[in-house]
Design a protein around this motif. Structure first.
Motif, short mmCIF file in Angstrom:
data_model
loop_
_atom_site.label_atom_id
_atom_site.label_comp_id
_atom_site.label_asym_id
_atom_site.label_seq_id
_atom_site.Cartn_x
_atom_site.Cartn_y
_atom_site.Cartn_z
N GLU A 351 0.95 -1.21 -0.07
CA GLU A 351 -0.12 0.07 0.01
C GLU A 351 0.95 1.18 0.13
OE1 GLU A 351 -2.13 -0.46 3.49
OE2 GLU A 351 -3.23 -2.21 3.01
N PHE A 352 0.57 2.01 -0.94
CA PHE A 352 1.54 3.40 -1.13
C PHE A 352 0.77 4.27 -1.49
CE2 PHE A 352 1.79 0.82 -5.18
CZ PHE A 352 1.27 2.24 -5.89
N ASN A 353 1.07 5.63 -0.98
CA ASN A 353 0.42 6.77 -1.12
C ASN A 353 0.62 7.35 -2.64
OD1 ASN A 353 0.42 10.03 -1.54
ND2 ASN A 353 -1.02 9.41 0.27
N LEU A 354 -0.59 7.41 -3.29
CA LEU A 354 -0.38 7.62 -5.06
C LEU A 354 0.34 8.98 -5.28
CD1 LEU A 354 -1.13 5.95 -7.48
CD2 LEU A 354 -3.46 7.36 -7.46
N SER A 355 -0.09 10.01 -4.73
CA SER A 355 0.38 11.37 -4.97
C SER A 355 1.81 11.36 -4.82
CB SER A 355 -0.19 12.39 -4.33
OG SER A 355 -0.10 12.46 -2.93
N THR A 356 2.32 10.92 -3.75
CA THR A 356 3.75 10.79 -3.15
C THR A 356 4.48 10.08 -4.41
OG1 THR A 356 3.08 11.21 -1.05
CG2 THR A 356 5.32 10.66 -1.26
N VAL A 411 2.89 20.10 -29.55
CA VAL A 411 2.59 21.33 -29.00
C VAL A 411 1.85 21.27 -27.93
CG1 VAL A 411 1.59 23.33 -29.85
CG2 VAL A 411 2.60 22.22 -31.44
N GLY A 412 1.87 22.13 -27.02
CA GLY A 412 1.03 22.22 -25.92
C GLY A 412 1.74 21.35 -24.63
N GLY A 413 1.47 20.51 -23.99
CA GLY A 413 2.04 19.80 -22.64
C GLY A 413 1.28 18.57 -22.49
N VAL A 414 1.68 18.28 -21.08
CA VAL A 414 1.48 16.96 -20.64
C VAL A 414 0.88 17.23 -19.08
CG1 VAL A 414 2.04 14.61 -19.78
CG2 VAL A 414 2.73 15.65 -21.96
N LYS A 415 -0.12 16.66 -18.67
CA LYS A 415 -0.60 16.84 -17.29
C LYS A 415 -0.75 15.61 -16.62
CE LYS A 415 -3.62 20.08 -16.08
NZ LYS A 415 -5.03 20.42 -15.93
N ILE A 416 -0.19 15.43 -15.38
CA ILE A 416 -0.53 14.30 -14.52
C ILE A 416 -1.49 14.60 -13.69
CG2 ILE A 416 0.52 12.53 -13.39
CD1 ILE A 416 1.67 12.68 -16.02
N GLN A 417 -2.54 13.74 -13.55
CA GLN A 417 -3.68 13.99 -12.72
C GLN A 417 -3.71 12.91 -11.72
OE1 GLN A 417 -7.97 14.48 -13.37
NE2 GLN A 417 -7.33 16.35 -13.75
N VAL A 418 -3.62 13.26 -10.31
CA VAL A 418 -3.82 11.88 -9.20
C VAL A 418 -5.12 12.14 -8.90
CG1 VAL A 418 -2.82 11.12 -7.20
CG2 VAL A 418 -1.50 12.09 -8.72
N THR A 419 -5.91 11.08 -8.86
CA THR A 419 -7.28 11.31 -8.33
C THR A 419 -7.66 9.92 -8.07
OG1 THR A 419 -9.56 12.09 -8.97
CG2 THR A 419 -8.50 11.01 -10.67
N GLN A 429 -11.04 3.30 -5.76
CA GLN A 429 -9.78 3.03 -6.73
C GLN A 429 -8.96 4.32 -6.95
OE1 GLN A 429 -12.45 1.92 -10.41
NE2 GLN A 429 -11.69 -0.14 -9.95
N ALA A 430 -7.72 3.98 -7.02
CA ALA A 430 -6.80 4.94 -7.04
C ALA A 430 -6.36 5.13 -8.71
CB ALA A 430 -5.28 4.39 -6.48
N VAL A 431 -6.43 6.61 -9.00
CA VAL A 431 -6.49 6.80 -10.54
C VAL A 431 -5.18 7.70 -10.85
CG1 VAL A 431 -7.59 7.44 -12.63
CG2 VAL A 431 -8.91 6.13 -10.71
N VAL A 432 -4.35 7.56 -11.72
CA VAL A 432 -3.40 8.45 -12.40
C VAL A 432 -3.89 8.55 -13.91
CG1 VAL A 432 -1.25 9.03 -12.79
CG2 VAL A 432 -1.64 7.88 -10.78
N LYS A 433 -4.26 9.80 -14.22
CA LYS A 433 -4.40 9.93 -15.44
C LYS A 433 -3.39 11.17 -16.10
CE LYS A 433 -9.52 10.36 -14.88
NZ LYS A 433 -10.92 11.38 -15.16
N VAL A 434 -2.75 10.33 -17.22
CA VAL A 434 -1.97 10.95 -18.09
C VAL A 434 -2.55 11.77 -19.31
CG1 VAL A 434 0.39 10.73 -19.21
CG2 VAL A 434 -0.21 9.38 -17.68
N ILE A 435 -2.71 13.13 -19.24
CA ILE A 435 -3.31 13.86 -20.21
C ILE A 435 -2.29 14.73 -21.07
CG2 ILE A 435 -5.11 15.59 -20.42
CD1 ILE A 435 -5.91 14.94 -17.55
N ASP A 436 -2.53 14.51 -22.50
CA ASP A 436 -1.77 15.17 -23.21
C ASP A 436 -2.39 15.95 -24.29
OD1 ASP A 436 -1.76 13.72 -25.96
OD2 ASP A 436 -1.05 12.09 -24.58
N THR A 437 -1.62 16.98 -25.15
CA THR A 437 -2.38 17.41 -26.35
C THR A 437 -1.78 16.91 -27.59
OG1 THR A 437 -0.57 19.43 -26.12
CG2 THR A 437 -2.85 19.69 -24.82
N ILE A 500 -5.42 2.70 -13.46
CA ILE A 500 -6.33 2.43 -12.21
C ILE A 500 -5.87 1.27 -11.41
CG2 ILE A 500 -8.82 2.02 -11.93
CD1 ILE A 500 -9.44 2.85 -14.68
N LEU A 501 -5.74 1.58 -10.16
CA LEU A 501 -5.40 0.46 -9.41
C LEU A 501 -6.26 0.28 -7.92
CD1 LEU A 501 -1.48 1.03 -9.00
CD2 LEU A 501 -2.74 -0.85 -9.97
N PRO A 502 -6.55 -0.92 -7.41
CA PRO A 502 -7.33 -0.74 -6.42
C PRO A 502 -6.83 0.11 -5.28
CG PRO A 502 -6.73 -3.20 -6.86
CD PRO A 502 -5.85 -2.31 -7.84
#
Length: 663
Positions: A351-356, A411-419, A429-437, A500-502
């Motif tokens: 078990e680990f803290n997702l954002s950290t 062009v643009g960028g990449v955003k990592i979203q921890v939710t 559920q622990a979710v990390v979204k990798v959002i790009d343009t 997506i992880l438990p």
């Protein structure tokens, strides 16, 4: 009014002398269980009580002068009258046939009619006896059905007497064995007609079934032609009403084809297992043979870069490093895919803290994005959600998808979203979204990208480098952790990859999993155990023995550690033992493949038996980089494991940990 008997006596002109016979006749006629009637020209003269009962009337009811055909079903009367008329015309003494009777309640039933005629001077009387054969016919039909089923069965059916002598075989028996029924009738059945099976074994089977038990098994037998075949055999005793065995039922099925298929499957399985073993040996060897030179290429390039001042030379060195690392990524992907598909990929759920951990694993990615003039942000929506998974696998998945986002975005960028979110059952559920343009993916290609060796642009005209393995491996890795990866994208409008992880909340840490200590949000600089600049004359510098058969890699280790430790080198098993016996070392670095002779594993076991080295840190430096290799080496006496290629920081970090723990 005269009784039927009086009428009959009158017609027969019975004399006084026949009175006794008449009395006997009446007794037999009226007490007979068969329904009987005496008829004159189809008119009933006399019938017994059994007749009344059979046709559903009262026992004393009078049917005098009733037509006998009134008791026959209308549908069968014509046939009944025809057969009865033919009988009388043919002037035979007795005859029998079947018809349909009609009861008082209009219910029809099957009857057998026995006809007998007797000529007495001046008169001819017909005697009819009726029997209800409904149950008999039903039984006959049932027997016919069973006979048809048995005779046309796909199984061999054999019936024997209690002594095992054959009384019946069906056509399938002849078809399979080649023996006709006439050839085996009355002969003792040979269950095991094969030299591999003894008479004792056959007797054991017969003794078992004679005790009333069933027996089932598979045996090899012989046909009439001498050909061998496999058959399944079932033997069951048949008992009579007294519980005694009257017959044995034997059912057999030809298993030859099934056995051939099983043999082919076994051969195929053996070949597959052998191929799998060869594949892993090949992969292990390939891993070693590629990682060993890569260690030299990457290591010496890193050292050279640190010494260079000229900008052009630095850029050239950086390109060498970039190309080497690209080759390493491909190698890792191939090995990971093979290991996952084998089912031998070990995982350790924590078990680990997702954002950290997300921040920690993506350190310096902002610099990579800046090199392409892209923005890079990490947005934490839920900083309390914890993931349940393997940290190493999560790291590989996250970094690969983030690498792809940067690679496919111009062009643009990449955003990592921890939710976080909840599944259908309400579990977190622990979710990390990798959002790009970036370039985006059309709908029909969104499943293709998760297949092995598939890319959106393929062949010699492809637009982006890569093996096409990364997302396939990532998908398989996430499935091992009971998670998932999904994608939402539109062509030329960017993509959103969700890992997506438990998940668990802080108040849900009542589990048996290991709770991982959070790493710092920024990576700490690696500090050697002893910095040369701070070493006092009275302090001892750690002494390290490096055992490596590849001279370039041996030299590289010396250069990596030159400002930290005193390093001595050995290039084979014998040199290593000599140095260990004549010197004293604080830690030993051991390559697993030492060329000819004993391996690094053999050497590690020998070192553990040497006085003074029972607890010395042994560090495996190897090109065997499958996860099962790491677990195996750690179980064989090594304290630490570092796979090739490794950089200076990796080596110092492992050595630092080993020396700190040992002091």
């Amino acid at each position: 009014m005269r009784s039927p008997e009086d009428i009959l006596i009158n017609k027969l002109d019975i004399t006084q002398e026949s009175t006794e016979l008449l009395r006997l006749f009446k007794m037999a006629f009226y007490s007979s269980p068969d329904a009987s009637a005496i008829v004159d020209n189809s008119k009933i003269l006399l019938c017994n009580p059994a007749f009344n009962i059979l046709f559903g009337f009262k026992a004393n009811e009078n049917f005098n002068n009733r037509n006998i055909s009134d008791f026959i079903s209308p549908s069968h009367r014509k046939d009944f009258n025809r057969k009865l008329g033919n009988f009388l015309i043919e002037n035979t003494t007795s005859h029998f046939f079947e018809s349909k009777g009609l009861k008082h309640n209009s219910k029809e039933f099957d009857v057998q009619v026995v006809v007998h005629s007797e000529k007495i001077p001046g008169n001819t009387f017909t005697f009819l006896s009726f029997r209800d054969i409904t149950d008999k016919k039903s039984l006959q039909q049932h027997i016919q059905k069973l006979s048809y089923v048995i005779e046309n069965s796909t199984s061999m059916v054999i019936l024997t007497n209690p002594d095992g002598l054959i009384e019946y075989t069906n056509t399938k028996f002849t078809e399979i064995t080649g023996y006709y029924f006439e050839e085996v009738f009355g002969k003792k059945i040979e269950l095991l007609d094969h030299e591999e099976v003894s008479d004792i074994q056959e007797n054991e089977i017969w003794n078992l079934v004679k005790q009333g038990y069933n027996w089932r098994g598979e045996i090899r037998n012989k046909k009439k032609s001498g050909d061998e075949y496999w058959e399944s055999v079932f033997i069951s005793p048949i008992k009579d009403e007294n519980g005694s065995i009257s017959h044995f039922l034997i059912l057999k099925d030809d298993l030859t084809f099934k056995k051939e298929i099983e043999l082919e499957l076994k051969r195929a399985l053996d070949c597959a297992e052998e191929a799998n073993k060869l594949k892993f040996n090949l992969l292990s060897n390939m891993s070693h043979e590629l990682r060993t030179p890569l260690t030299g290429i990457i290591g010496f390039s890193s050292l050279l870069r640190d010494e260079l001042i000229d900008t052009d030379h630095v850029q050239i060195t950086d390109k060498i490093l970039k190309s080497s690392k690209r080759l390493l990524v491909t190698l890792n992907s191939v090995l990971n895919l093979a290991e996952i598909e084998s089912g031998n990929y070990p995982i350790s759920l924590t078990e680990f803290n997702l954002s950290t951990y997300t921040k920690y694993f993506l350190t310096n990615y902002d610099k990579y994005a800046t090199e392409k003039n892209l923005t890079f942000d990490i947005e934490v929506i839920d900083d309390e959600i914890c993931a349940v998974g393997d940290e190493n696998l999560f790291k590989q998945i996250l970094m690969h998808i983030t690498d792809n986002a940067i690679k496919f975005t111009n062009v643009g960028g990449v955003k990592i979203q921890v939710t976080s979110k909840e599944d259908d059952q309400g579990n977190p559920q622990a979710v990390v979204k990798v959002i790009d343009t970036g370039i985006g993916i059309c709908d029909e290609d969104q499943t293709k990208i998760f297949r092995e060796f598939r890319q959106l642009s393929e062949g010699i005209r492809r637009n982006f480098e890569g093996s096409g393995l990364g997302l396939s491996v990532a998908k398989k890795m996430i499935k091992l952790m009971r998670g998932d990866i999904n994608v939402k994208s539109n062509l030329n409008q960017g993509s959103v990859f969700s890992i997506i992880l438990p998940g668990l909340r802080k108040n849900m840490f009542n589990s048996d999993l290991t709770i991982t200590v959070k790493p710092g949000s920024e990576p700490k600089a690696i500090e050697p155990v002893i910095k040369k600049s701070n070493v006092k004359k009275t302090e001892a510098i750690p002494s390290i023995l490096s055992i490596e058969d590849n001279l370039l890699n041996s030299e590289l280790v010396n250069l990596f550690l030159r400002n930290i430790c005193t390093v001595e080198s050995a290039n084979n098993y014998d040199q290593a033992l000599y140095k260990l016996r004549t010197g004293k070392y604080d830690a030993v670095l051991i390559d697993i493949n030492l060329g000819k002779g004993p391996s690094g594993i053999d050497l590690a076991k020998e070192i553990r038996n040497m006085a003074g080295y029972e607890l010395i840190p042994l560090i495996a430096l190897t090109g065997y980089a499958l996860l099962k290799d790491e677990k195996y080496l750690l179980s064989e006496g090594f304290n630490y494991y570092l796979h090739k290629p490794f950089d200076r920081e990796d080596l110092i970090k492992v050595l630092n940990k080993a020396l700190k723990k040992n002091h």
